[in-house]
Design an enzyme around this catalytic site. Structure first.
Site, PDB file in Angstrom:
ATOM      1  N   HIS A 354       0.803  -1.225   0.000  1.00  0.00           N
ATOM      2  CA  HIS A 354       0.000   0.000   0.000  1.00  0.00           C
ATOM      3  C   HIS A 354       0.833   1.271   0.000  1.00  0.00           C
ATOM      4  O   HIS A 354       0.277   2.360   0.197  1.00  0.00           O
ATOM      5  CB  HIS A 354      -0.932   0.046   1.213  1.00  0.00           C
ATOM      6  CG  HIS A 354      -1.952  -1.044   1.247  1.00  0.00           C
ATOM      7  ND1 HIS A 354      -3.251  -0.879   0.808  1.00  0.00           N
ATOM      8  CD2 HIS A 354      -1.866  -2.327   1.655  1.00  0.00           C
ATOM      9  CE1 HIS A 354      -3.918  -2.007   0.954  1.00  0.00           C
ATOM     10  NE2 HIS A 354      -3.097  -2.908   1.477  1.00  0.00           N
ATOM     11  N   LYS A 545      -9.193  13.338   4.448  1.00  0.00           N
ATOM     12  CA  LYS A 545      -8.219  12.246   4.439  1.00  0.00           C
ATOM     13  C   LYS A 545      -7.253  12.509   5.574  1.00  0.00           C
ATOM     14  O   LYS A 545      -7.259  13.607   6.150  1.00  0.00           O
ATOM     15  CB  LYS A 545      -7.470  12.183   3.108  1.00  0.00           C
ATOM     16  CG  LYS A 545      -6.918  13.555   2.651  1.00  0.00           C
ATOM     17  CD  LYS A 545      -6.228  13.489   1.288  1.00  0.00           C
ATOM     18  CE  LYS A 545      -7.192  13.497   0.142  1.00  0.00           C
ATOM     19  NZ  LYS A 545      -6.919  12.555  -0.918  1.00  0.00           N
ATOM     20  N   ARG A 546      -6.419  11.511   5.917  1.00  0.00           N
ATOM     21  CA  ARG A 546      -5.401  11.771   6.926  1.00  0.00           C
ATOM     22  C   ARG A 546      -4.547  12.973   6.512  1.00  0.00           C
ATOM     23  O   ARG A 546      -4.341  13.216   5.331  1.00  0.00           O
ATOM     24  CB  ARG A 546      -4.531  10.519   7.128  1.00  0.00           C
ATOM     25  CG  ARG A 546      -5.265   9.394   7.853  1.00  0.00           C
ATOM     26  CD  ARG A 546      -5.646   9.782   9.278  1.00  0.00           C
ATOM     27  NE  ARG A 546      -4.480   9.897  10.108  1.00  0.00           N
ATOM     28  CZ  ARG A 546      -4.064   8.971  10.973  1.00  0.00           C
ATOM     29  NH1 ARG A 546      -4.755   7.869  11.163  1.00  0.00           N
ATOM     30  NH2 ARG A 546      -2.977   9.166  11.682  1.00  0.00           N
ATOM     31  N   LYS A 551      -0.008  14.517   0.879  1.00  0.00           N
ATOM     32  CA  LYS A 551      -1.380  14.727   0.402  1.00  0.00           C
ATOM     33  C   LYS A 551      -1.655  16.208   0.127  1.00  0.00           C
ATOM     34  O   LYS A 551      -2.615  16.577  -0.519  1.00  0.00           O
ATOM     35  CB  LYS A 551      -2.381  14.183   1.417  1.00  0.00           C
ATOM     36  CG  LYS A 551      -2.283  12.661   1.620  1.00  0.00           C
ATOM     37  CD  LYS A 551      -3.259  12.192   2.683  1.00  0.00           C
ATOM     38  CE  LYS A 551      -3.091  10.737   3.081  1.00  0.00           C
ATOM     39  NZ  LYS A 551      -3.705   9.787   2.127  1.00  0.00           N
ATOM     40  N   THR A 653      -8.905   6.037  -1.796  1.00  0.00           N
ATOM     41  CA  THR A 653     -10.220   5.413  -1.933  1.00  0.00           C
ATOM     42  C   THR A 653     -11.305   6.456  -1.702  1.00  0.00           C
ATOM     43  O   THR A 653     -12.423   6.314  -2.201  1.00  0.00           O
ATOM     44  CB  THR A 653     -10.399   4.249  -0.938  1.00  0.00           C
ATOM     45  OG1 THR A 653      -9.917   4.686   0.350  1.00  0.00           O
ATOM     46  CG2 THR A 653      -9.634   3.025  -1.377  1.00  0.00           C
ATOM     47  N   LYS A 657     -15.083   7.363  -3.443  1.00  0.00           N
ATOM     48  CA  LYS A 657     -16.339   7.628  -2.722  1.00  0.00           C
ATOM     49  C   LYS A 657     -16.951   8.938  -3.203  1.00  0.00           C
ATOM     50  O   LYS A 657     -18.178   9.059  -3.355  1.00  0.00           O
ATOM     51  CB  LYS A 657     -16.082   7.654  -1.208  1.00  0.00           C
ATOM     52  CG  LYS A 657     -15.645   6.284  -0.665  1.00  0.00           C
ATOM     53  CD  LYS A 657     -14.998   6.337   0.716  1.00  0.00           C
ATOM     54  CE  LYS A 657     -14.251   5.034   0.985  1.00  0.00           C
ATOM     55  NZ  LYS A 657     -13.331   5.109   2.147  1.00  0.00           N
TER      56      LYS A 657
END
Ligand code: 26Q
Length: 811
Positions: A354, A545-546, A551, A653, A657
């Site tokens: 991952h 998200k985290r 990110k 992911t 969504k």
């Protein structure tokens, strides 16, 4: 399954299980009574399913994962049992509202983020596709911390999710296994004169199982999630008790039980935490012992048949000690030869990677590893010797390759490289999106790919349309059912049928109405949790998200500041109004991530209270983003922010969504964004930024952030506002670390993508102003999201890797 039967069942549970008189009943009591009644309704299917696979006439998948982020269970179980209407009616008869009762359920936060939620989506799909399977993990007493925001800073509170009991689990105190730890090994001669090894542990504890039913949608299949909880070994405690050392016994118990006490809140490995290694070994050995017990005692099969009957999937390296543990069980406990044990092991395991971030690849210092698991270290040395012989035979004289591939790393102190162990010990290795799987073969596992190209594959992640569409977006569910029928719940590609409606003005109107209602629902929640009022006619621009530098939440903040600056500089200016919504947790020890949260809140406070700008922009940080609040967030989004540095996000992911709920994506060519854009069509996706190879090139040429500031006066002003303390009441220190990192040592090149991002956002605004165009694109996004169902992903795992086929369950 009738409403009346359910009402009776709830009433019975109120009387017999809850045992409170009518006058004192609260929604929580009704929740527990309904949950128990629903569990009763799964029980027959659950036992029939278990009974059916237990003889192992069908192959079974075991999904080993240190995290299962299941989310609240009641609504999902009602959905999958197809008894939502009956439950609503039953509760109405009892004077209760189903939605209020559902809202009472605390969520088991037994995961950090993407990887844990993926495991939960996969359980849902395996059950729905009628594949025999078990999820094995850890029953953490405390899940991921609860996030509060105080003066803009993240504050962590413990998540005591079990205080009021958990009606979904059934404890199986009779199903328990011993777990050894520490000590040393000895050799001895067995009765046949063979040399054998015995592990003399320093400590022993016990794992007991708690089982939770996983009901498939519209089928009888009800699979099991088994979570292990640590206990002191009874006999040990008793011995101390008898010798009068009561306190030592209690002490022992306390220490043993810490093993499953708390989830590590980092979504990157934390170096050398002994307890984390113990957690991993603990759940892995319990799971493997359980598998072997079923295989030999229940199904009466020879161990040689293990790979024909079981597929064991390693969810990242966290359970990868399983490779050495299965070898130990087969060789030491079952007297198997090395060669046979090894071929069984490799044929049984599959490994899903991952992450590509080198710092996120798990390694264990030899000192810790050898002290904790001395026998496993010996086995790993032997695996390594044989493996490196194979490499030498293939690549004679290439000693550099040998040291790159070794299971033992020599960088810094010596350590065990868990990704190498998992790769060598598995017959199939996959990444989680097409780009990620390619990069895996080209970077971190390149040498392994050259040795065994046939081992490597890709399975792009997916999300369950039951929870993330049907359950969380009832308005859209209704519209989809009316438009394309309800087949999409188990075949998401049916949403293709929506495409022709994108040109239908009255349909677009209904589409917008659904989204608007979802936005009102989220606005209400935002108001109650932050006090901020949002206008549901504004664009909802969301990044949840985290919190991580890769990110790039801070890149989104830079865009916000650029708009703020424009509005301040030209008072008459008006821009299409937007609400910028953030959510996500930072690892408690991740300094920069916590500063980024502070930055978001600081900018938010300034923007939201300034009448010059708050007429067309607001900024929200939604505290404690989790599965429950995700149900409100994804359906309400217009714009999905997927802006990681290309090559860093394995898949994502959340991006999926958002898409299935009709949000448009602004994103880089990273992870599954690439495939989302392919499916949606490039004209329905807002692409910006450097590609992965451009990122690498910029880095190898020497990234100079200052160059981007020098060439972009607007960016310079944005950074200047932060530096002068505009958002921090004049304080120039608080956000300095974020600025310093952006300007001097940012491995994630945020400033290199700034111009492209801000320009792309201008295109987003233009598209938003044309409401029909936006709705058209939104409908096409949902229509073309079929690929991102976890049913597709699980079908690929089953067909290509696990060879696990459907087994219809008769009642
Ligand atoms: C490991 C050792 C010690 C302590 C913590 C950890 C640890 C815990 C959790 C390491 C990693 C994680 C979680 C990683 C994760 O969530 N990765 C995400 O997985 C998703 C599902 O495949 C992807 O979509 C995301 O891209 C990826 O970041």
């Amino acid at each position: 399954m009738t409403a009346e039967a359910l009402r009776q069942a709830v009433a019975d549970h109120l009387l017999y299980s809850i045992a409170r008189p009518a006058a004192v009943l609260t929604p929580e009591h009704y929740y527990r009574a309904l949950a128990l009644a629903v569990r009763d309704r799964m029980q027959r299917r659950w036992m029939a399913t278990t009974q059916d696979w237990l003889d192992l006439s069908n192959k079974v998948t075991c999904y080993l994962s240190a995290e299962f982020l299941m989310g609240p269970q009641l609504g999902n179980n009602l959905l999958n049992l197809q008894i939502e209407d009956q439950a609503r009616e039953a509760l109405a008869m009892l004077g209760q509202d189903l939605d209020e009762i559902i809202a009472v359920e605390p969520e088991p936060g037994l995961g950090n983020g993407g990887l844990g939620r993926l495991a939960a989506c996969y359980l849902d799909s395996m059950a729905t596709l009628e594949r025999p399977s078990i999820g094995y993990g850890i029953r953490y007493e405390f899940g991921i911390f609860k996030q509060e925001i105080q003066e803009g800073w993240q504050v962590e509170k413990t998540d005591n999710w079990l205080v009021r009991g958990n009606p979904w689990e059934i404890d199986k105190p009779d199903a328990s296994y011993l777990v050894n730890w520490g000590g040393h090994t000895e050799t001895y001669e067995d009765v046949t004169g063979k040399f054998r090894v015995r592990w003399i542990p320093q400590r022993v504890l016990q794992g007991v199982s708690y089982d939770t039913p996983v009901q498939g949608y519209g089928v009888n299949t009800c699979n099991t999630l088994t979570l292990w909880s640590a206990r002191a070994v009874e006999s040990f405690a008793l011995e101390a008790f008898n010798t009068g050392d009561f306190y030592k016994a209690v002490d022992e118990e306390v220490i043993s039980e810490t093993v499953s006490k708390v989830l590590y809140p980092n979504d990157e490995p934390e170096a050398g935490k002994r307890l984390r290694l113990l957690q991993q070994y603990f759940f892995v050995t319990c799971s493997l012992q359980d598998i072997l017990r079923i295989h030999t005692d229940r199904a009466n099969l020879p161990l040689s048949a293990l790979p024909q009957k079981w597929a064991i999937q390693l969810n990242d390296t966290h359970p990868s000690i399983a490779v050495a543990e299965l070898m130990r069980l087969l060789i030491d406990d079952h007297q198997m030869s090395w060669d046979e044990a090894w071929s069984i092991t490799v044929a049984t395991f599959g490994y899903t990677n991952h992450t590509l971030l080198p710092e996120a690849l798990e390694t264990w210092p030899l000192s810790i590893f050898g002290e904790a698991l001395p026998r496993h270290l010996e086995l790993i040395y032997e695996i390594n010797n044989r493996f490196l012989d194979e490499v030498r035979a293939r690549f004679p004289g290439d000693e550099e390759r040998i040291s790159r591939m070794s299971l033992i790393g020599e960088d810094g102190g010596k350590s065990v490289r868990m990704a190498h162990l998992a790769t060598v010990g598995s017959h199939a290795v996959n990444g989680v999106a097409a780009l990620h799987s390619e990069l895996l073969k080209a970077s971190v596992l390149k040498d392994f790919y050259e040795l065994w190209p046939e081992k490597f594959g890709n399975v792009t992640n997916g999300v369950t349309p039951r929870r993330f569409l049907a359950l969380s977006n009832p308005g859209l569910r209704q519209l989809l059912d009316e438009t394309v029928g309800d087949g999409w719940l188990t075949d998401l590609t049916r949403l293709r049928g929506l495409e022709s409606y994108a040109d239908d003005a009255s349909f677009r109107e209904r589409w917008r109405e659904v989204k608007r209602a979802n936005k009102s629902r989220l606005a209400e929640f935002v108001h109650s949790s932050t006090g901020i009022e949002l206008d549901p006619t504004w664009m909802f621009d969301v990044q949840v998200k985290r919190i991580h530098e890769y990110k790039r939440q801070h890149l989104m903040v830079l865009h916000i500041i650029s708009l703020y600056n424009k509005l301040k500089n030209s008072p008459g200016l008006s821009i299409p109004p937007r609400a910028f919504i953030f959510g996500g947790k930072a690892a408690p020890g991740y300094f920069m991530a916590k500063r980024i949260i502070k930055m978001i809140n600081a900018v938010g406070e300034t923007v939201n209270s300034d009448p010059d700008v708050n007429r067309c922009m607001k900024v929200v940080f939604l505290p404690n983003f989790n599965v429950k609040s995700a149900h409100l967030v994804y359906p309400a989004a217009n714009l999905s922010e997927q802006i990681s540095t290309a090559g860093k996000e394995a898949s994502g992911t959340g991006n999926m969504k958002f898409m299935i709920n009709g949000a448009l994506t602004i994103g880089t060519l990273d992870g599954a964004n690439v495939e989302i854009r392919e499916e949606a069509g490039p004209e329905n996706f807002f692409l910006f930024g450097l590609t992965e190879d451009q990122v690498e090139r910029v880095k190898s040429d020497g990234y100079r952030p200052a160059a981007f500031v020098e060439n972009d006066p607007e960016l310079a002003e944005v950074l200047q506002l932060i530096a002068e303390g505009r958002f921090t009441h004049g304080d120039t220190e608080i956000l300095r670390p974020v600025l310093d990192s952006l300007l001097h040592h940012d491995p994630f090149l945020a400033l290199a993508d700034y111009r492209a991002y801000v320009d792309c956002q201008a295109k987003v605004s233009a598209a938003w102003e044309d409401g029909d165009r936006w709705s058209h694109m939104s409908i096409l996004n949902t229509a073309r999201s079929g690929k991102f169902s976890s049913d597709r992903a699980i079908a690929e795992y089953c067909d290509d890797i696990w060879k696990v086929w459907p087994m219809e369950v008769d009642l």
